[in-house]
Design a protein around this motif. Structure first.
Motif, PDB file in Angstrom:
ATOM      1  N   HIS A  49       0.839  -1.210   0.000  1.00  0.00           N
ATOM      2  CA  HIS A  49       0.000   0.000   0.000  1.00  0.00           C
ATOM      3  C   HIS A  49       0.872   1.257   0.000  1.00  0.00           C
TER       4      HIS A  49
ATOM      5  N   ASP B  87      -6.833   0.744   7.244  1.00  0.00           N
ATOM      6  CA  ASP B  87      -6.525  -0.311   8.206  1.00  0.00           C
ATOM      7  C   ASP B  87      -6.289   0.236   9.607  1.00  0.00           C
TER       8      ASP B  87
ATOM      9  N   HIS C 280      -5.485   2.460  -1.538  1.00  0.00           N
ATOM     10  CA  HIS C 280      -5.617   1.299  -0.650  1.00  0.00           C
ATOM     11  C   HIS C 280      -6.810   0.447  -1.087  1.00  0.00           C
TER      12      HIS C 280
ATOM     13  N   HIS D  49     -13.208   1.200   4.649  1.00  0.00           N
ATOM     14  CA  HIS D  49     -12.761   0.771   3.325  1.00  0.00           C
ATOM     15  C   HIS D  49     -13.751   1.133   2.218  1.00  0.00           C
TER      16      HIS D  49
ATOM     17  N   HIS E 161     -13.814  -6.369   9.419  1.00  0.00           N
ATOM     18  CA  HIS E 161     -12.639  -5.979   8.634  1.00  0.00           C
ATOM     19  C   HIS E 161     -13.093  -5.523   7.247  1.00  0.00           C
ATOM     20  N   ARG E 162     -12.381  -4.523   6.722  1.00  0.00           N
ATOM     21  CA  ARG E 162     -12.704  -3.953   5.410  1.00  0.00           C
ATOM     22  C   ARG E 162     -14.174  -3.555   5.319  1.00  0.00           C
TER      23      ARG E 162
ATOM     24  N   ASP F 294      -6.789  -3.410  -2.267  1.00  0.00           N
ATOM     25  CA  ASP F 294      -7.575  -4.439  -1.585  1.00  0.00           C
ATOM     26  C   ASP F 294      -8.577  -5.080  -2.546  1.00  0.00           C
TER      27      ASP F 294
HETATM   28 ZN   LIG Z   1      -7.215  -2.846   3.929  1.00  0.00          ZN
END
Ligand SMILES: [Zn+2]
Length: 176
Positions: free
Chosen positions: A6, A33, A87, A55, A50-51, A91
């Motif tokens: 990243h 993150d 980012h 994100h 997460h994400r 991802d």
């Molecule tokens: Zn990420």
């Protein structure tokens, strides 16, 4: 993707367009993150997916547009947001993908989402992008007059008084 990828990708892209904003882009490139980590630390046991919210591509692009509308020292806020958007793209290349916005019930993947985080493919992609950016920077510094095909040097023109500030603002992201 790993943080090193990243950081390398966002830093390299930013270095081509606006070297002064590289620290902001690097910070932004990992922000989805680390903001998630902060949220998790303050979630008091509630699960932070997460994400998820950190994100959202739409949120990072909205921040980038917002930064364009306000006074933004050295475009730091803009490049912080662009780091976040980069980012997202990184991802989205991976198997698990990334969400476009709060309305999306599933994550999006780019190019089939074939990259596994930490796999050789991740580092090959990172290497290619960094290499292309390095080539741009190298061409810029070695070409007399600062002109390279596909990349006009509006910042240079500005410094030499060839164009005024407004013209530079309008054209600084022009690639041709
Ligand atoms: Zn990420």
């Amino acid at each position: 993707m790993r943080w090193i990828s990243h950081i390398a990708i966002a830093g390299a892209i930013c270095a081509v367009v606006n070297p002064a904003a590289v620290p902001a882009a690097v910070l932004g490139s990992t922000a989805p993150d680390w903001i998630e980590m902060i949220r998790r630390a303050f979630s008091r046991g509630k699960k932070v997916k997460h994400r998820a919210a950190t994100h959202y591509l739409a949120a990072w692009l909205a921040l980038a547009i917002f930064a364009r509308l306000i006074w933004d020292h050295q475009s730091w806020l803009f490049w912080f947001a662009m780091g976040g958007a980069v980012h997202w793209v990184c991802d989205a290349l991976t198997v698990s993908g990334a969400p476009v916005g709060w309305w999306s019930d599933r994550r999006v993947t780019l190019f089939g989402g074939k990259v596994y985080t930490g796999s050789p493919a991740e580092y090959v992609i990172t290497g290619i992008i960094v290499g292309v950016c390095a080539l741009f920077i190298w061409l810029r510094t070695t070409t007399p007059g600062g002109f390279i095909p596909f990349f006009y040097h509006w910042a240079d023109f500005y410094e030499r008084g060839l164009v005024d500030g407004l013209e530079w603002r309008i054209h600084r992201f022009d690639m041709i």
